[in-house]
Design an enzyme around this catalytic site. Structure first.
Site, mmCIF file in Angstrom:
data_model
loop_
_atom_site.group_PDB
_atom_site.id
_atom_site.type_symbol
_atom_site.label_atom_id
_atom_site.label_comp_id
_atom_site.label_asym_id
_atom_site.label_seq_id
_atom_site.Cartn_x
_atom_site.Cartn_y
_atom_site.Cartn_z
ATOM 1 N N ASP A 300 0.852 -1.192 0.000
ATOM 2 C CA ASP A 300 0.000 0.000 0.000
ATOM 3 C C ASP A 300 0.884 1.236 0.000
ATOM 4 O O ASP A 300 1.990 1.224 0.555
ATOM 5 C CB ASP A 300 -0.889 0.018 1.244
ATOM 6 C CG ASP A 300 -2.145 -0.811 1.041
ATOM 7 O OD1 ASP A 300 -2.628 -0.883 -0.094
ATOM 8 O OD2 ASP A 300 -2.619 -1.402 2.021
ATOM 9 N N PHE A 369 -9.100 27.284 12.065
ATOM 10 C CA PHE A 369 -9.718 26.763 10.844
ATOM 11 C C PHE A 369 -11.157 26.357 11.136
ATOM 12 O O PHE A 369 -11.448 25.730 12.161
ATOM 13 C CB PHE A 369 -8.934 25.551 10.325
ATOM 14 C CG PHE A 369 -9.558 24.921 9.118
ATOM 15 C CD1 PHE A 369 -9.283 25.408 7.848
ATOM 16 C CD2 PHE A 369 -10.433 23.849 9.248
ATOM 17 C CE1 PHE A 369 -9.873 24.845 6.731
ATOM 18 C CE2 PHE A 369 -11.019 23.277 8.131
ATOM 19 C CZ PHE A 369 -10.743 23.781 6.878
ATOM 20 N N LYS A 370 -12.043 26.704 10.232
ATOM 21 C CA LYS A 370 -13.437 26.302 10.329
ATOM 22 C C LYS A 370 -13.892 25.767 8.978
ATOM 23 O O LYS A 370 -13.445 26.245 7.928
ATOM 24 C CB LYS A 370 -14.322 27.485 10.730
ATOM 25 C CG LYS A 370 -14.079 27.995 12.146
ATOM 26 C CD LYS A 370 -15.029 29.140 12.477
ATOM 27 C CE LYS A 370 -14.800 29.656 13.885
ATOM 28 N NZ LYS A 370 -15.710 30.782 14.221
ATOM 29 N N ALA A 371 -14.787 24.807 9.037
ATOM 30 C CA ALA A 371 -15.288 24.222 7.792
ATOM 31 C C ALA A 371 -16.022 25.264 6.958
ATOM 32 O O ALA A 371 -16.025 25.205 5.713
ATOM 33 C CB ALA A 371 -16.216 23.053 8.110
ATOM 34 N N MET A 375 -10.300 28.399 6.117
ATOM 35 C CA MET A 375 -9.032 29.115 6.214
ATOM 36 C C MET A 375 -8.682 29.310 7.684
ATOM 37 O O MET A 375 -9.526 29.128 8.572
ATOM 38 C CB MET A 375 -9.107 30.466 5.496
ATOM 39 C CG MET A 375 -10.022 31.481 6.178
ATOM 40 S SD MET A 375 -9.959 33.107 5.395
ATOM 41 C CE MET A 375 -10.853 32.787 3.883
ATOM 42 N N ASP A 515 -8.776 -5.657 3.297
ATOM 43 C CA ASP A 515 -7.533 -6.294 2.852
ATOM 44 C C ASP A 515 -7.557 -7.811 3.044
ATOM 45 O O ASP A 515 -6.684 -8.515 2.523
ATOM 46 C CB ASP A 515 -6.331 -5.739 3.638
ATOM 47 C CG ASP A 515 -6.019 -4.299 3.274
ATOM 48 O OD1 ASP A 515 -6.184 -3.948 2.097
ATOM 49 O OD2 ASP A 515 -5.596 -3.541 4.165
#
Length: 673
Positions: A300, A369-371, A375, A515
């Site tokens: 992987d 930072f905020k959704a 920024m 897997d």
């Protein structure tokens, strides 16, 4: 010296005394019959012992032959006992960590406390901080920090949680914090710890296909030499003389491959032990052998070849801005950013500038930072506002302040995105200064490791869900031979089957439930201890350290095991050549003087020649125990070069060493005869 050599050089001298006694106990015929070649020596010892006490002729000589045969058997058993001793010592440590603890079993009526030995597969238990996990299982609710040092040796606790690929827990590990609910997945005696104890102890070790095939070859050779020796009395009677049974037995023991016969079991046990010393549990010796013949490794990308976290790779300035200006603002936006991406910007700046002032800016307002805003940054005391974030978010923010969008910004953002990277645009007030290029970086030393595999004749294939352009970039940096982009679980199985159809043995690593099918399909499946129960059940090896790159060491150990077995078999058979020139002239020259030309070693007497050859045959077994335990030195070179080197060292050397050893022993024996 690489890690493999460091691990295999370790030898505990405290094992010698217990192994000496175990060597005596293994003389039991019920034990000896499991080693056909040495069982033949055991039968010869009994016949020689009976004849020695029934006949008065040359009793001292015959008694010496009998005692040397006994010593030969003991040395072979001692070699096996030494190998088993290391596993028993490790098993004792594991047993010490296996305690019968009280468990809180979840019932319809509520919680009841029961001994962990009473838990069965399917039971659900509650485990709180400070409790030991009562049995192997899967977390079905909650999240906890778990100390697995008793099993893995790693002191740092690991985080396990319900769902995902990190939900598996092992009985005997300690919950350090929080509370979890666990569904038990094994019955008493079937736990992961029980399997480890059985495997490292070697008490129920099954012979591997390669070992069985070699044993059949050794038995066939022994039977041929036995028939030859059985026909000799008729031949000697025809010539008018007789050879005593102990002399015939001495000839047989010197002709059959006793050296490899005595060390074969020890080599297999030591090979398993070398794997466990790397914190890898092999479910069978067959898996270790298969690792030695691996031609293709499936890996992987994320977490194996790369770190899995996107790190700052470079800061690209826009037109009219210098690289230093852009990097300076990027640093300001990251001073209070504790994410891996934010820390990586500071690391990049240190690499460029050497030193960096990381002290917090006084009176600065942190913009997290905020959704919604996509920024983050700082509002500095001097009035400047620095930001970093998604390209569209920063462009909208700059435009709202009346700023201009640089003409080359979109081109840079698109270029980074097409390579599979993440662009973060940086700005100061109403001005955009550049773009931070975040990328999943290749782990240090991976190219060298893949070069090492290539020298071993092994092809590497990287599987990744990234787009083809990103996959090609990572593959080129890491140095893998091939890659599969936008890879799904079924694609891994397809790749494995294609390689197997081409006649290649395939290895792969994995940790998730998705897997499991590929791990089961691969010839060597290495599951991560941190992974799911499904992955561990499908694999034939488990890495306690959860290091996917350890498959490389496993392959080297497998190759070393096969090389050791082949090298010592070559040495054992080559030994016979010298022993022919010692014992055959001694047996016949007194009656057939014309055979004196075979006595190239000019041994002192027929008796000393036979005893010297037989004694060398016995002593060479303990002298080769270190080689069997540590393994023949392995270098990542082509198979042809390895074959030439081993034929020279163990083939030619196997012919020369007995000439020197037998002659030296003959000189010593003649001093006392």
């Amino acid at each position: 010296m690489n890690e493999l050599e460091k691990q295999t050089r370790r030898f505990d001298t405290s094992l010698i005394v217990p192994a000496m006694w175990d060597g005596v106990k293994k003389l039991d015929p019920r034990t000896m019959v499991k080693q056909p070649v040495m069982f033949l020596v055991w039968g010869g010892f009994l016949l020689s012992l009976v004849y020695t006490f029934m006949s008065d002729e040359m009793r001292g000589f015959h008694l010496a032959v009998t005692l040397i045969l006994l010593v030969t058997l003991w040395f072979a058993n001692f070699a096996e006992a030494i190998a088993e001793g290391r596993g028993k010592a490790q098993a004792a440590t594991l047993r010490a960590s296996k305690n019968d603890v009280m468990a809180r079993r979840i019932m319809k009526e509520g919680i009841e406390e029961v001994a962990s030995s009473l838990l069965r597969k399917g039971d659900r238990v509650e485990v709180r901080a400070g409790d030991y996990v009562p049995g192997d299982g899967e977390i079905i609710a909650g999240l906890a920090s778990i100390d697995e040092s008793a099993i893995t040796g790693e002191s740092a606790p690991v985080i396990k949680e319900s769902g995902g690929d990190f939900s598996s827990v092992i009985g005997g590990t300690l919950v350090v914090s929080d509370r979890i609910e666990v569904e038990i997945t094994s019955n008493p005696g079937e736990s992961f710890l029980d399997q480890m104890i059985t495997l490292v102890e070697g008490s129920k070790r099954q012979k591997t296909p390669n070992e069985i095939a070699l044993s059949l070859l050794l038995v066939s050779l022994s039977m041929i030499f036995l028939l030859v020796v059985l026909t000799l009395p008729a031949f000697t009677n025809y010539l008018g003389f007789q050879l005593s049974p102990p002399i015939l037995i001495a000839l047989l023991v010197c002709l059959i491959p006793t050296t490899i016969g005595g060390l074969l079991s020890a080599i297999g046990i030591a090979g398993m032990d070398r794997v466990t010393r790397f914190n890898v549990i092999a479910m069978s010796g067959k898996a270790v052998e298969a690792a030695g013949d691996i031609r293709t490794i499936i890996l992987d990308k994320t977490g194996t070849i790369t770190f899995g976290n996107r790190m700052a790779f470079e800061v690209l300035p826009v037109e009219g801005i210098t690289a230093s200006q852009a990097l300076g603002v990027a640093v300001l936006t990251s001073l209070e950013d504790e994410t891996p991406e934010g820390r990586s910007v500071l690391t990049l700046a240190k690499e460029r500038w050497g030193e960096l002032d990381e002290s917090p800016k006084q009176d600065a307002v942190i913009i997290p930072f905020k959704a919604e805003t996509r920024m983050s940054g700082l509002d500095l005391a001097d009035g400047r506002r620095v930001r970093k974030g998604a390209a569209s978010a920063i462009m909208d923010w700059v435009s709202a302040q009346g700023g201009m969008i640089p003409s080359d910004l979109q081109e840079q953002v698109d270029a980074i995105s097409q390579e599979g990277g993440t662009p973060l645009v940086i700005s100061e007030d109403a001005r955009i200064l550049g773009v931070i290029h975040l990328k999943d970086t290749v782990k240090p030393g991976m190219r060298e490791r893949f070069d090492r595999l290539r020298q071993m004749g092994i092809k590497t294939i990287m599987c990744t869900g990234d787009n083809p352009l990103t996959a090609a970039t990572i593959a080129r940096e890491a140095g893998v031979d091939e890659f599969v982009a936008e890879c799904k679980p079924e694609d891994k199985i397809r790749v494995i089957k294609a390689e197997q159809k081409a006649g290649h043995l395939v290895a792969m690593t994995g940790d998730g439930t998705n897997d499991a099918p590929a791990l089961a399909q691969a010839d060597v499946g290495l599951a991560m201890n941190s992974g799911t129960q499904a992955a561990k059940e499908a694999a034939n090896m488990i890495d306690l350290d959860s290091d996917p790159t350890k498959i490389i060491e496993v392959v080297e150990i497998g190759k070393q095991l096969l090389m050791t077995r082949g090298a010592l078999t070559t040495f054992s058979i080559a030994n016979d050549v010298a022993k022919y020139f010692a014992i055959l002239p001694a047996m016949f020259v007194a009656f057939i003087p014309e055979m004196d030309w075979l006595n190239v070693m000019h041994l002192g007497s027929p008796e000393s020649a036979i005893l010297a050859a037989l004694l060398f045959n016995a002593l060479i077994i303990p002298l080769l125990i270190p080689v069997a335990m540590k393994g023949v030195r392995y270098d990542p070179v082509g198979p042809e070069k390895l074959l030439r080197r081993n034929l020279l060292v163990y083939g030619v050397g196997g012919v020369i060493v007995p000439f020197i050893g037998i002659k030296a022993l003959d000189i010593v024996l003649n001093l006392f005869m």
